[in-house]
Enzyme design. Structure first.
Site, PDB file in Angstrom:
ATOM      1  N   LYS A 183     102.893 145.774  34.729  1.00  0.00           N
ATOM      2  CA  LYS A 183     101.682 146.575  34.952  1.00  0.00           C
ATOM      3  C   LYS A 183     100.883 145.944  36.092  1.00  0.00           C
ATOM      4  O   LYS A 183     100.185 144.946  35.913  1.00  0.00           O
ATOM      5  CB  LYS A 183     100.807 146.645  33.691  1.00  0.00           C
ATOM      6  CG  LYS A 183      99.782 147.774  33.800  1.00  0.00           C
ATOM      7  CD  LYS A 183      98.449 147.476  33.189  1.00  0.00           C
ATOM      8  CE  LYS A 183      97.567 146.534  33.902  1.00  0.00           C
ATOM      9  NZ  LYS A 183      96.950 146.990  35.166  1.00  0.00           N
ATOM     10  N   GLU A 259      97.886 132.573  33.903  1.00  0.00           N
ATOM     11  CA  GLU A 259      97.406 132.000  35.168  1.00  0.00           C
ATOM     12  C   GLU A 259      96.008 132.552  35.372  1.00  0.00           C
ATOM     13  O   GLU A 259      95.844 133.688  35.808  1.00  0.00           O
ATOM     14  CB  GLU A 259      98.314 132.399  36.336  1.00  0.00           C
ATOM     15  CG  GLU A 259      99.762 131.977  36.183  1.00  0.00           C
ATOM     16  CD  GLU A 259      99.962 130.478  36.167  1.00  0.00           C
ATOM     17  OE1 GLU A 259      98.994 129.736  36.473  1.00  0.00           O
ATOM     18  OE2 GLU A 259     101.053 130.036  35.818  1.00  0.00           O
ATOM     19  N   CYS A 293      92.863 132.507  43.334  1.00  0.00           N
ATOM     20  CA  CYS A 293      92.395 131.556  42.319  1.00  0.00           C
ATOM     21  C   CYS A 293      92.636 130.114  42.753  1.00  0.00           C
ATOM     22  O   CYS A 293      92.126 129.194  42.114  1.00  0.00           O
ATOM     23  CB  CYS A 293      93.002 131.848  40.962  1.00  0.00           C
ATOM     24  SG  CYS A 293      94.756 132.022  41.011  1.00  0.00           S
ATOM     25  N   GLU A 390      83.667 130.984  40.018  1.00  0.00           N
ATOM     26  CA  GLU A 390      84.716 131.237  40.998  1.00  0.00           C
ATOM     27  C   GLU A 390      84.168 132.234  42.023  1.00  0.00           C
ATOM     28  O   GLU A 390      83.594 133.264  41.650  1.00  0.00           O
ATOM     29  CB  GLU A 390      85.921 131.834  40.258  1.00  0.00           C
ATOM     30  CG  GLU A 390      87.129 131.961  41.119  1.00  0.00           C
ATOM     31  CD  GLU A 390      88.378 132.357  40.316  1.00  0.00           C
ATOM     32  OE1 GLU A 390      88.236 132.976  39.251  1.00  0.00           O
ATOM     33  OE2 GLU A 390      89.473 132.040  40.794  1.00  0.00           O
TER      34      GLU A 390
HETATM   35  C1  SIN Z   1      96.460 133.689  42.851  1.00  0.00           C
HETATM   36  O1  SIN Z   1      95.463 133.640  43.532  1.00  0.00           O
HETATM   37  O2  SIN Z   1      96.446 134.266  41.758  1.00  0.00           O
HETATM   38  C2  SIN Z   1      97.777 133.091  43.279  1.00  0.00           C
HETATM   39  C3  SIN Z   1      97.749 132.497  44.612  1.00  0.00           C
HETATM   40  C4  SIN Z   1      99.064 131.923  45.039  1.00  0.00           C
HETATM   41  O3  SIN Z   1     100.113 132.147  44.430  1.00  0.00           O
HETATM   42  O4  SIN Z   1      99.043 131.208  46.025  1.00  0.00           O
END
Ligand code: SIN
Length: 486
Positions: A183, A259, A293, A390
């Site tokens: 998804k 994650e 992230c 963040e």
């Molecule tokens: C992400 O920002 O979720 C992943 C970034 C990455 O894989 O470098």
């Protein structure tokens, strides 16, 4: 080179059981180009029933896929890698159009995403040669340990890396012998649909990969999570949503990979090579416009070089060319949408209102499109919200520190623990600090840690589990122990 918003890819329906089908109620969702704010495509908007049909399709072929020789699965993954590379420009164009990143970055993402298929094709080929066979120390009781696929997996991906995040989940799942329901984020569905097409052409059997796009994520995901046939959820996204999914996963004691959010510190010591540190900080902050992230959210510079670093970093950000991703020369594209841009602007406004100094940027750029000025902040007061949250945008807060202990304390002063970066020419210090930072990943003298061959993931509230590397495959496997009495 991309020519802008054109859709030369025509699969905009759901991909279920190897068929392209419309949503059961015929509904569609617009796909907005963030560079213009306008819809350039419409995709089928899955109902809960469509989501459950995708799960049925995945469950129906789970046993057959698990029984498919690992070498055969590896070959399919290898052909998928090649299929993505062969359609590199097509993928890059879709990524630019639905997500907004600059053309060169989109191409880099295609290589990064394809790399997961290559890496896990290589892993899949070795799968059944691994395991243990031993004898219990006190007797002749034999212990055989092997791996088996965890089972049908729900994969939920964000909008910021439309190909790479799907690839990082689909490739290991297939390598391990799991069937999948993918998804993708509603903002960036087309890249995942193109990926499904490439997987199909590469020989993935019907039902092994299913893609459902929906504007009703909560209901559809809730219904799938409620079904005890699903054995795994892998999610990339925010920590608050991760918490909700973890609670849902607990009901059926489901295997999870999470994650989640990050608040990455980037530490520059006095003895760092300044050019390397500036380049690394630029990449760690501006990759994907800071919408990642692993983006550097807190730049800590030791007092001896703080003035010089800040001056040069500010000059570099002030010189950035902001514009549509497909235009040559664009360094920074639009943000994903107005909401995300408003969130970032609120953080900047709050910091400045409380006394922070804005050295460059700090403003929304008038539309069309969702652009934001690259921004550098200093003198950020203790009560500014930007210290805690963040950012997910092109805003670089710079803080000054004096001692190594202070830098480590500041770096660890967050509930997150995803990425971190350290710049120093003293190897002992680099390793000492990397070890002291409570984060899943630390880049030493580099602003990018993401790599298919490396385990990506975080500590604390940044998540559970790892993706990529050998750990990425293990995430889709169960350990099976067979006791043999001879
Ligand atoms: C992400 O920002 O979720 C992943 C970034 C990455 O894989 O470098």
């Amino acid at each position: 080179m991309s020519t802008g918003t054109t859709l030369d890819f025509n699969e905009t329906q759901l991909f279920i059981g190897g068929e392209w089908i419309p949503a059961q109620n015929g509904a569609t969702l617009p796909v907005i180009n963030p560079a213009t704010g306008e819809a350039f495509a419409h995709v089928s908007d899955a109902t809960v029933e469509d989501g459950l049909a995708a799960l049925d399709a995945a469950c129906a072929v789970q046993d057959a896929w698990a029984a498919t020789p690992a070498r055969e699965r590896a070959d399919i993954l290898g052909r998928t890698y090649q299929g993505i590379i062969d359609r590199r420009d097509e993928f890059a164009r879709l990524i630019v159009d639905e997500m907004g990143k600059p053309w060169a970055e989109a191409q880099t993402e295609v290589d990064y995403g394809a790399g997961f298929f290559r890496w896990f094709a290589e892993s899949a080929g070795r799968l059944h040669t691994e395991g243990q066979f031993g004898i219990e120390p006190g007797s002749n009781y034999h212990i055989a340990v092997s791996k088996r696929p965890v089972g049908p997996s729900l994969l939920i991906t964000p909008w910021n890396f439309p190909l790479a995040m799907g690839a990082r989940k689909v490739a290991p799942a297939l390598a391990a012998g799991c069937t999948t329901v993918l998804k993708p984020a509603g903002q960036t569905p087309l890249t995942s649909l193109l990926l499904a097409q490439v997987l199909q052409e590469a020989g993935v059997p019907a039902g092994v990969v299913n893609v459902v796009v929906t504007g009703k994520s909560r209901d559809l995901i809730g219904a799938i999570m409620n079904d005890e046939r699903v054995r795994k959820i892998s999610f990339t996204g925010s920590t608050p949503v991760g918490r909700v999914l973890l609670a849902q996963a607990a009901q059926n004691v489901m295997n999870t990979s999470m994650e989640l959010g990050g608040n990455a510190p980037l530490i520059v010591f006095n003895d760092a090579d300044l050019d390397t540190a500036l380049e690394g900080a630029y990449l760690a902050k501006l990759r994907n416009g800071g919408q990642s992230c692993v983006a550097a959210n807190r730049i800590y510079v030791q007092s001896g070089i703080a003035a010089e670093f800040t001056k040069r970093f500010t000059e570099r950000l002030a010189a950035i060319t902001v514009g549509p991703g497909h235009e040559p020369g664009t360094d920074l594209g639009p943000m994903i949408d107005d909401k995300q841009r408003a969130t970032v602007h609120d953080l900047v406004t709050d910091a400045v209102a409380k006394g922070a100094t804005c050295l460059t940027g700090g403003q929304i750029i008038d539309g069309p499109g969702y652009y934001y000025q690259p921004t550098v902040l200093t003198n950020i007061p203790a009560d500014a919200t930007i210290r805690e949250e963040e950012i997910f945008g092109p805003v670089a807060p710079i803080y000054t520190f004096d001692t190594e202990e202070e830098a480590i304390r500041e770096a660890n002063g967050t509930p997150y623990g995803l990425a971190s970066y350290v710049f120093t020419q003293d190897l002992a210090r680099a390793l000492r600090v990397a070890n002291a930072i409570d984060a899943g990943m630390t880049g030493i003298n580099r602003g990018l840690v993401s790599n298919p061959a490396a385990p990506f993931g975080g500590t604390k509230q940044s998540g559970l589990g790892r993706e990529g590397g050998t750990e990425g495959l293990e995430a889709y496997q169960e350990t099976k122990y067979t006791g043999i009495q001879l």
